[in-house]
Design a protein around this motif. Structure first.
Motif, PDB file in Angstrom:
ATOM      1  N   THR A 132       1.063  -1.540  -0.057  1.00 12.21           N
ATOM      2  CA  THR A 132       0.153  -0.109   0.832  1.00 12.21           C
ATOM      3  C   THR A 132       0.796   1.159  -0.008  1.00 12.21           C
ATOM      4  OG1 THR A 132      -1.530  -1.088   1.170  1.00 12.21           O
ATOM      5  CG2 THR A 132      -1.830   1.293   0.784  1.00 12.21           C
ATOM      6  N   LEU A 133       2.397   1.084   0.696  1.00  9.21           N
ATOM      7  CA  LEU A 133       2.897   2.296   0.550  1.00  9.21           C
ATOM      8  C   LEU A 133       3.484   2.606  -0.743  1.00  9.21           C
ATOM      9  CD1 LEU A 133       4.181   1.627   4.090  1.00  9.21           C
ATOM     10  CD2 LEU A 133       2.977   3.761   3.738  1.00  9.21           C
ATOM     11  N   GLY A 134       3.831   2.032  -1.352  1.00 10.08           N
ATOM     12  CA  GLY A 134       4.521   1.730  -2.113  1.00 10.08           C
ATOM     13  C   GLY A 134       3.560   2.030  -2.946  1.00 10.08           C
ATOM     14  N   ARG A 164       2.044   9.125  -5.991  1.00 15.00           N
ATOM     15  CA  ARG A 164       2.443  10.307  -5.403  1.00 15.00           C
ATOM     16  C   ARG A 164       3.734  11.327  -6.399  1.00 15.00           C
ATOM     17  NH1 ARG A 164       7.239  12.388  -2.651  1.00 15.00           N
ATOM     18  NH2 ARG A 164       7.088  14.243  -1.217  1.00 15.00           N
ATOM     19  N   GLN A 165       4.303  10.084  -6.984  1.00 20.34           N
ATOM     20  CA  GLN A 165       5.827  10.364  -8.249  1.00 20.34           C
ATOM     21  C   GLN A 165       4.500  10.754  -9.617  1.00 20.34           C
ATOM     22  OE1 GLN A 165       8.796  11.263  -7.953  1.00 20.34           O
ATOM     23  NE2 GLN A 165       8.067  10.422  -5.464  1.00 20.34           N
ATOM     24  N   GLN A 221       3.018  15.083 -13.048  1.00 23.06           N
ATOM     25  CA  GLN A 221       1.481  15.727 -13.717  1.00 23.06           C
ATOM     26  C   GLN A 221       1.877  17.242 -13.313  1.00 23.06           C
ATOM     27  OE1 GLN A 221       0.012  13.775 -16.292  1.00 23.06           O
ATOM     28  NE2 GLN A 221      -1.132  15.337 -16.838  1.00 23.06           N
ATOM     29  N   LEU A 222       1.204  17.628 -12.563  1.00 19.28           N
ATOM     30  CA  LEU A 222       2.140  18.526 -11.918  1.00 19.28           C
ATOM     31  C   LEU A 222       2.866  19.604 -12.733  1.00 19.28           C
ATOM     32  CD1 LEU A 222       0.945  18.915  -7.994  1.00 19.28           C
ATOM     33  CD2 LEU A 222      -0.054  19.316  -9.879  1.00 19.28           C
ATOM     34  N   LYS A 223       4.097  19.123 -12.852  1.00 17.04           N
ATOM     35  CA  LYS A 223       5.340  19.372 -13.492  1.00 17.04           C
ATOM     36  C   LYS A 223       4.482  20.031 -14.824  1.00 17.04           C
ATOM     37  CE  LYS A 223       9.103  17.992 -10.952  1.00 17.04           C
ATOM     38  NZ  LYS A 223      10.618  17.343 -10.592  1.00 17.04           N
ATOM     39  N   LYS A 224       4.337  18.413 -15.545  1.00 17.72           N
ATOM     40  CA  LYS A 224       4.167  18.406 -16.795  1.00 17.72           C
ATOM     41  C   LYS A 224       3.246  19.783 -17.405  1.00 17.72           C
ATOM     42  CE  LYS A 224       2.718  15.966 -21.025  1.00 17.72           C
ATOM     43  NZ  LYS A 224       1.595  13.989 -20.974  1.00 17.72           N
ATOM     44  N   ASN A 232      -2.886  13.708  -3.854  1.00 17.45           N
ATOM     45  CA  ASN A 232      -4.063  13.648  -4.816  1.00 17.45           C
ATOM     46  C   ASN A 232      -3.796  14.227  -6.107  1.00 17.45           C
ATOM     47  OD1 ASN A 232      -7.025  14.664  -5.930  1.00 17.45           O
ATOM     48  ND2 ASN A 232      -7.185  12.385  -5.468  1.00 17.45           N
ATOM     49  N   TYR A 233      -3.710  14.338  -6.860  1.00 12.82           N
ATOM     50  CA  TYR A 233      -3.750  15.058  -8.258  1.00 12.82           C
ATOM     51  C   TYR A 233      -4.553  16.059  -8.704  1.00 12.82           C
ATOM     52  CZ  TYR A 233      -3.156  17.594 -12.742  1.00 12.82           C
ATOM     53  OH  TYR A 233      -2.957  18.405 -14.003  1.00 12.82           O
TER      54      TYR A 233
END
Length: 410
Positions: A116-118, A124-125, A130-133, A231-232
């Motif tokens: 779950t953590l992975g 998250r990554q 997506q935010l950078k893009k 969350n995006y």
């Protein structure tokens, strides 16, 4: 006529098939759609969604019996409650059981927290990329906090542990600053976090002119509890928000994506309150410092002008004395010159008068008469020509020592 089976026969057969094929417990990956704890047991509904349209591809019921729950909690501690949340994708070990009355059920025996953590780290990554893009990662930091923060929109849960601490620090600040706050209740954990936070941001955006900033706070929690803030959709809305967003999620170790996109990420709700108070205090200090600078500058100007006036007075006094002294010397010199010139002029005029006197003496008729000349008068008028005398005229002759009259005979 075809042979028919009773329902129980069919269910018994299914139970036998499952028992033969799944003798041992197996590991399963699924998303929790519902979770409910009743009397020490946890009842779950698992789903698997299609990637294309997010519709349900499979569904099953599950249960964690009391003994298994105690085992899991002893192993995972506080992570247990964080993993067993609606909307969470988990990897669990379960015994597949089939009851002829209650149907298929997964009896959960263990949880794989690392899965779950992975998976959350992967999400998250992906959110960050997506935010950078979309060039949103630092967009909210381009907004500007006003010099003084007064009107604040607060997004949090009314159950949040840090909410009251935030309001206490904000409203009971030692400087006596007053604030106006509007509270927007929102889930801070679970499947409704995205819906509530994004919905409240939309409401606030419609009245953005009424606020100086937005505050999103939560009273701490485990890494998994805070994963909802990766969350995006939540992060993109925060990044694009037209006024500054301040966060106090309450985690001291890892940074959630919402903190990466926020204008001012703070660690705790109280840190957010302190930041706002200190922001206003810095403005007041700048004003007071500016006031002191103006006072100091004014005093310096007054002192400089006072010194300048005093120096001018001294210079004027010195110059006046100097000018008076020069004037005295000039007047004395002028007086001397006047006296000298007057004496010369007087002597010159005396000499000229003497000369004129001598000339006048020489021109005096009596002086001329002394030399043997005489003056002839006719009717008291000097006779200058013989043509002015006729026979029979009586004339007077003036000599030096007397006069006489005579009559012209011829």
């Amino acid at each position: 006529m075809a042979e028919a089976y009773t329902l129980k026969e069919v269910n018994d057969y299914i139970k036998q098939v499952i028992a033969l094929n799944f003798e041992d417990s197996i590991w399963i990956v699924a998303e929790i759609s519902q979770v409910k704890e009743v009397r020490g047991q946890v009842y779950l509904e698992f789903v698997q969604k299609k990637e294309q349209d997010n519709s349900i591809a499979a569904k099953a019921q599950g249960v964690i019996w009391y003994k298994s729950l105690m085992f899991i909690k002893s192993k995972l501690g506080e992570l247990t409650d964080s993993i067993l949340q609606a909307g969470q994708e988990i990897k669990f070990k379960a015994k597949i059981e089939y009851h002829v009355v209650y149907g298929l059920k997964f009896s959960v025996e263990d949880l794989d927290a690392s899965y779950t953590l992975g998976n959350l780290e992967l999400i998250r990554q992906k959110t960050i990329e997506q935010l950078k893009k979309n060039k949103l990662l630092f967009k909210n930091r381009e907004t500007t906090l006003p010099p003084v923060i007064q009107n604040i929109a607060v997004i949090s849960s009314h159950k949040a542990a840090g909410l009251q601490d935030f309001f206490s620090h904000l409203n009971n600040n030692r400087y006596g600053y007053a604030f106006s706050t509007d509270f927007y209740d929102s889930s801070m954990q679970g499947a409704n976090v995205e819906r509530d936070i994004v919905g409240n941001l939309i409401k606030i955006k419609e009245n953005k002119e009424n606020y100086d900033c937005v505050v999103i706070i939560r009273g701490g929690g485990s890494k998994m509890d805070l994963s909802y803030f990766d969350n995006y959709n939540i992060c993109a809305n925060v990044a694009k928000f037209p006024i500054p967003v301040l966060t106090g999620i309450g985690h001291d170790i890892d940074q959630n994506v919402i903190e990466m996109v926020a204008h001012s990420p703070l660690k705790t709700p109280t840190a957010v309150a302190d930041f706002i108070v200190e922001h206003n205090m810095n403005f007041e200090m700048n004003i007071l410092e500016m006031e002191q600078k103006i006072k100091n500058l004014t005093q310096l100007i007054i002192q400089n002008n006072s010194n300048m006036v005093e120096n001018l007075y001294k210079d004027l006094q010195k110059n006046a004395l100097f000018n008076l002294s020069n004037a005295d010397h000039y007047i004395a010199s002028l007086e001397y010159k006047i006296k000298s010139l007057s004496s010369i002029k007087i002597d010159s005029e005396k000499s000229r008068l003497n000369e004129m006197e001598n000339i006048l003496k020489l021109s005096d008729p009596f002086e001329i008469i002394k030399k043997g000349y005489s003056i002839t008068l006719k009717e008291n008028k000097i006779v200058r020509s013989i043509k002015n005398i006729e026979q029979g005229n009586v004339v007077k002759t003036i000599l030096y020592d007397g006069e006489f009259e005579s009559k012209v005979i011829e």
